[in-house]
Motif scaffolding. Structure first.
Motif, PDB file in Angstrom:
ATOM      1  N   UNK A   6       0.826  -1.205   0.000  1.00 52.47           N
ATOM      2  CA  UNK A   6       0.000   0.000   0.000  1.00 52.47           C
ATOM      3  C   UNK A   6       0.862   1.259   0.000  1.00 52.47           C
ATOM      4  N   UNK A   7       1.982   1.225   0.720  1.00 56.75           N
ATOM      5  CA  UNK A   7       2.884   2.381   0.741  1.00 56.75           C
ATOM      6  C   UNK A   7       3.472   2.626  -0.650  1.00 56.75           C
ATOM      7  N   UNK A   8       3.839   1.555  -1.337  1.00 57.40           N
ATOM      8  CA  UNK A   8       4.350   1.689  -2.704  1.00 57.40           C
ATOM      9  C   UNK A   8       3.286   2.269  -3.622  1.00 57.40           C
ATOM     10  N   UNK A   9       2.049   1.803  -3.453  1.00 56.12           N
ATOM     11  CA  UNK A   9       0.962   2.319  -4.277  1.00 56.12           C
ATOM     12  C   UNK A   9       0.732   3.799  -4.034  1.00 56.12           C
ATOM     13  N   UNK A  10       0.796   4.208  -2.769  1.00 58.65           N
ATOM     14  CA  UNK A  10       0.605   5.618  -2.444  1.00 58.65           C
ATOM     15  C   UNK A  10       1.629   6.497  -3.152  1.00 58.65           C
ATOM     16  N   UNK A  11       2.860   6.008  -3.257  1.00 60.31           N
ATOM     17  CA  UNK A  11       3.910   6.773  -3.937  1.00 60.31           C
ATOM     18  C   UNK A  11       3.758   6.724  -5.454  1.00 60.31           C
ATOM     19  N   UNK A  12       3.289   5.612  -5.967  1.00 59.55           N
ATOM     20  CA  UNK A  12       3.228   5.438  -7.427  1.00 59.55           C
ATOM     21  C   UNK A  12       2.215   6.351  -8.096  1.00 59.55           C
ATOM     22  N   UNK A  13       1.290   6.896  -7.330  1.00 57.63           N
ATOM     23  CA  UNK A  13       0.238   7.733  -7.910  1.00 57.63           C
ATOM     24  C   UNK A  13       0.707   9.149  -8.223  1.00 57.63           C
ATOM     25  N   UNK A  14       1.950   9.474  -7.868  1.00 55.51           N
ATOM     26  CA  UNK A  14       2.387  10.869  -7.981  1.00 55.51           C
ATOM     27  C   UNK A  14       3.609  11.058  -8.861  1.00 55.51           C
ATOM     28  N   UNK A  15       3.843  10.123  -9.775  1.00 54.50           N
ATOM     29  CA  UNK A  15       4.894  10.302 -10.770  1.00 54.50           C
ATOM     30  C   UNK A  15       6.241  10.606 -10.155  1.00 54.50           C
ATOM     31  N   UNK A  28       9.642   3.186   5.844  1.00 53.73           N
ATOM     32  CA  UNK A  28      11.087   3.242   5.574  1.00 53.73           C
ATOM     33  C   UNK A  28      11.394   2.519   4.263  1.00 53.73           C
ATOM     34  N   UNK A  29      10.801   1.337   4.088  1.00 51.64           N
ATOM     35  CA  UNK A  29      11.061   0.552   2.883  1.00 51.64           C
ATOM     36  C   UNK A  29      10.613   1.260   1.619  1.00 51.64           C
ATOM     37  N   UNK A  30       9.429   1.867   1.650  1.00 50.05           N
ATOM     38  CA  UNK A  30       8.924   2.572   0.470  1.00 50.05           C
ATOM     39  C   UNK A  30       9.774   3.801   0.156  1.00 50.05           C
ATOM     40  N   UNK A  31      10.157   4.541   1.190  1.00 51.46           N
ATOM     41  CA  UNK A  31      11.007   5.713   0.976  1.00 51.46           C
ATOM     42  C   UNK A  31      12.369   5.301   0.425  1.00 51.46           C
ATOM     43  N   UNK A  32      12.934   4.241   0.981  1.00 43.48           N
ATOM     44  CA  UNK A  32      14.220   3.709   0.517  1.00 43.48           C
ATOM     45  C   UNK A  32      14.146   3.369  -0.975  1.00 43.48           C
ATOM     46  N   UNK A  33      13.118   2.628  -1.374  1.00 38.50           N
ATOM     47  CA  UNK A  33      12.990   2.209  -2.770  1.00 38.50           C
ATOM     48  C   UNK A  33      12.824   3.402  -3.694  1.00 38.50           C
ATOM     49  N   UNK A  73      16.215  12.652   4.683  1.00 38.71           N
ATOM     50  CA  UNK A  73      15.468  13.839   4.268  1.00 38.71           C
ATOM     51  C   UNK A  73      14.010  13.487   3.975  1.00 38.71           C
ATOM     52  N   UNK A  74      13.792  12.405   3.267  1.00 40.29           N
ATOM     53  CA  UNK A  74      12.437  11.981   2.905  1.00 40.29           C
ATOM     54  C   UNK A  74      11.600  11.714   4.154  1.00 40.29           C
ATOM     55  N   UNK A  75      12.207  11.126   5.170  1.00 40.41           N
ATOM     56  CA  UNK A  75      11.471  10.721   6.363  1.00 40.41           C
ATOM     57  C   UNK A  75      11.262  11.853   7.356  1.00 40.41           C
TER      58      UNK A  75
END
Length: 466
Positions: free
Chosen positions: A192-201, A248-253, A334-336
């Protein structure tokens, strides 16, 4: 007109008539799902309708409020101040109407609690922040179970109240109780975290906000189940820990993808030729021990397995591997930690890395082992007891675990170890414990939780080699 023509309509009138029919269908379905009784029905007593509508400066206002169920005269002062604040805000007619329909029901719900005055004090700042966004007021009035849930949450915890004030978007999570019944697994959270990020290019700002909103929504779901006693304490810690790992994992990727597109993948020599080098995130403290709390920060250490100072990435713009991992770590932090319009993800403490705050932000596995074997203090070995890889390959995790085992299983002189552990515990108690006139600090005072933790850590270090 362009829109009408592009969809095959001869003119705007024909298009608008068709659009209106579709909108009416949608509105009918919406009303069927979210309809509530009109204001003024039996759900809200005449008593609270009259209290809210009365003049807050009249002599009868205070007695009416206290007779209706509140207990402290200060509550009347808070309500007067709130009414003045709303008057100065110059709300739109719609917003004012929605507030006037919500408040009697809200005040009535508060009197069902054991601490109505304290809860009202927490709710009024929330209402001041959201009064201008009348959709929130409408939602709470039209969804009585959501309003009751909000009142219970504000009554149960000042921390929860402040969290919702800062992130009112989580009110959406209060509507559908089904969302809280089936909490996602650890793997589902990362998905779900990956999906949340994928929606914003490729918009970094939007990605950061999206991950923050994702975390806030899941925090709210956990809180609801916790306060409603539908989730055991151990499972609360599990859920908060898994959520942090997913974030953390989604931000890392996300950051890794951006860097490899620019510089390629770090490579170094290994068995059988060139191999990819990688960075792993090591969790210490509460995250490492799978006992994260709502307000916990994250104790993190960043390690890589690059074995050559001269090795570089394999992209069109290569850079040294060590530089790549420094950039990657900095961008993850920085992301976190950056405060955006949607808030902040976590506070991060990296001082448990080799040489503490004066050391490099990221170290190699080899340097980490040398430091742990030759230079680390006893308290650093204590901290290592709860350390584990939260982001990294299985191969990296095995390498780290081998080093951790070698360090923890070192033969130690028991008397010297006991002296070091006691000395550190006394320093912590002096700095963090309560004074005698301030009661007992269940975590830091003598006989508290940290004493138990130190006992376990001492046992691991003194008998780990057996």
């Amino acid at each position: 007109m362009r829109l009408a023509y592009s969809m095959g309509y001869p003119d705007w009138k024909t298009f608008y008539e068709t659009l209106s029919k579709h909108r009416q269908v949608v509105q009918t379905q919406f009303d069927a799902v979210f309809h509530a009784d009109e204001p003024g029905d039996s759900a809200t007593s005449e008593l609270w309708l009259s209290v809210w509508a009365s003049d807050a400066h009249s002599e009868s206002f205070e007695s009416a409020v206290l007779e209706a169920g509140f207990q402290q005269p200060e509550t009347c002062d808070r309500l007067r101040a709130f009414k003045r604040s709303i008057e100065r805000a110059h709300l739109s007619h719609t917003a004012q109407k929605r507030l006037d329909t919500l408040m009697p029901r809200l005040l009535q719900a508060l009197t069902q609690l054991n601490n109505p005055d304290e809860t009202l004090g927490r709710l009024l700042p929330f209402l001041e922040h959201t009064a201008g966004r009348s959709v929130y007021l409408s939602l709470l009035f039209e969804q009585p179970h959501a309003l009751d849930r909000l009142v219970r949450l504000f009554g149960a915890s000042a921390w929860v109240a402040e969290f919702i004030i800062q992130h009112p978007i989580v009110i959406d999570e209060l509507i559908d109780e089904r969302l809280s019944l089936n909490l996602p697994s650890k793997a589902d959270l990362l998905h779900e975290a990956r999906q949340a990020l994928s929606l914003h290019g490729e918009d970094l700002g939007e990605q950061m906000d999206a991950l923050r909103r994702f975390r806030q929504a899941h925090i709210c779901r956990i809180v609801c189940l916790d306060i409603e006693q539908k989730l055991p304490l151990m499972n609360v810690s599990d859920q908060l820990t898994w959520l942090a790992e997913a974030v953390i994992g989604a931000a890392y990727e996300q950051v890794l993808t951006q860097l490899t597109e620019a510089h390629g993948t770090p490579t170094h020599s290994g068995e059988g030729g060139a191999q990819h080098a990688e960075l792993a995130v090591i969790a210490y403290g509460k995250l490492g021990g799978i006992e994260l709390g709502y307000g916990s920060d994250l104790d993190l250490v960043f390690l890589h397995d690059n074995n050559s100072q001269s090795a570089t990435t394999d992209g069109p713009t290569p850079i040294p591997n060590t530089q790549f991992f420094i950039k990657l770590t900095q961008k993850i932090v920085h992301f976190l930690t950056t405060l955006t319009a949607a808030g902040k993800l976590y506070d991060i403490d990296t001082r448990l890395r080799p040489n503490g705050a004066s050391g490099l932000l990221v170290s190699s596995l080899t340097a980490f082992e040398h430091y742990q074997q030759d230079k680390a203090w006893t308290w650093e070995h204590q901290a290592l007891v709860r350390a584990r890889v939260v982001v990294g390959s299985k191969n990296f995790e095995e390498k780290f675990q081998t080093i951790r085992n070698r360090v923890l299983q070192k033969k130690r002189e028991s008397d010297a170890l006991l002296k070091d552990v006691i000395s550190m515990r006394e320093k912590m108690r002096k700095a963090l414990g309560s004074h005698k006139d301030k009661g007992f600090h269940i975590k830091q005072d003598k006989g508290g939780i940290v004493d138990i933790e130190f006992m376990v850590q001492y046992a691991v270090l003194v008998w780990g080699n057996r």
